[in-house]
Motif scaffolding. Structure first.
Motif, PDB file in Angstrom:
ATOM      1  N   GLN A 161      17.885 -62.325 -63.385  1.00 31.56           N
ATOM      2  CA  GLN A 161      17.805 -63.043 -64.707  1.00 31.56           C
ATOM      3  C   GLN A 161      19.203 -63.567 -65.264  1.00 31.56           C
TER       4      GLN A 161
ATOM      5  N   ASN B  21      19.020 -67.077 -63.782  1.00 28.44           N
ATOM      6  CA  ASN B  21      17.939 -67.913 -64.020  1.00 28.44           C
ATOM      7  C   ASN B  21      16.875 -68.081 -62.858  1.00 28.44           C
TER       8      ASN B  21
ATOM      9  N   TRP C 244      13.699 -67.262 -62.236  1.00 30.60           N
ATOM     10  CA  TRP C 244      12.637 -66.543 -62.980  1.00 30.60           C
ATOM     11  C   TRP C 244      11.583 -65.937 -62.191  1.00 30.60           C
TER      12      TRP C 244
ATOM     13  N   ALA D 293      13.104 -62.860 -60.574  1.00 29.73           N
ATOM     14  CA  ALA D 293      12.959 -61.820 -61.746  1.00 29.73           C
ATOM     15  C   ALA D 293      11.648 -61.221 -61.711  1.00 29.73           C
TER      16      ALA D 293
END
Length: 132
Positions: free
Chosen positions: A94, A97, A99, A102
C-alpha cells in the motif's frame, strides 16, 4: 547517548501508526488462541496429572493423537507467521501504491489467518471432547 533518544522517538512515532496497533492486536489474538490450546494441552501431561498440578483430567492419548497434536501446533505457528508476514506485505504494498500486490497480500493474509483460526478451533474442540 543521542542515539538512544532517537530510537525512543522513532519507536514512539511507530506507536502512533494504526498499522502497528493492528499488528500488535493480531499477535495478541493469536497468542490468546495459543494460550487457550496450551491450557488444555497441559492437562494431557501425565507427569502434571500425577503431581496433581492440573485443573482437570484428560483421557490417555495414543501416540498417533500426540503426534497429530504436535503437528497441528507446528502448522498453527507456521500459519500465524504467514498471516503476519502477509499483513506486513500488504502494508508495504500500500505504501508503494502496488495495488495488485496489496490485493494478493490481503487475500492470502485472510486465507492464512482463517487457516490458523481453524486449526486453533479444531484443537480446542478436540481437547474439549477429550478433557473434563
Amino acid at each position: 547517548m543521542k542515539w538512544i533518544i532517537d530510537d525512543i522517538k522513532r519507536g514512539w512515532a511507530q506507536l502512533q501508526r494504526w498499522q502497528t496497533w493492528l499488528t500488535i492486536f493480531l499477535i495478541a489474538g493469536f497468542a490468546w488462541l495459543a494460550y487457550l490450546v496450551a491450557s488444555y494441552a497441559f492437562r494431557t501431561d501425565s507427569v502434571l496429572s500425577y503431581l496433581h498440578l492440573t485443573r482437570g483430567n484428560c483421557r490417555t492419548m495414543s501416540n498417533q493423537l500426540i503426534i497429530a497434536m504436535f503437528t497441528g501446533m507446528i502448522f498453527f505457528m507456521l500459519t500465524v507467521v504467514l498471516t503476519i508476514g502477509e499483513v506486513q506485505r500488504y502494508f508495504q504494498s500500500q505504501q508503494r501504491n502496488a495495488w495488485r500486490e496489496a490485493g494478493l497480500a490481503r487475500k492470502w493474509g485472510f486465507f492464512w489467518g482463517l487457516c490458523a483460526i481453524a486449526i486453533a478451533i479444531a484443537a480446542l474442540v478436540f481437547f474439549k471432547t477429550n478433557c473434563y
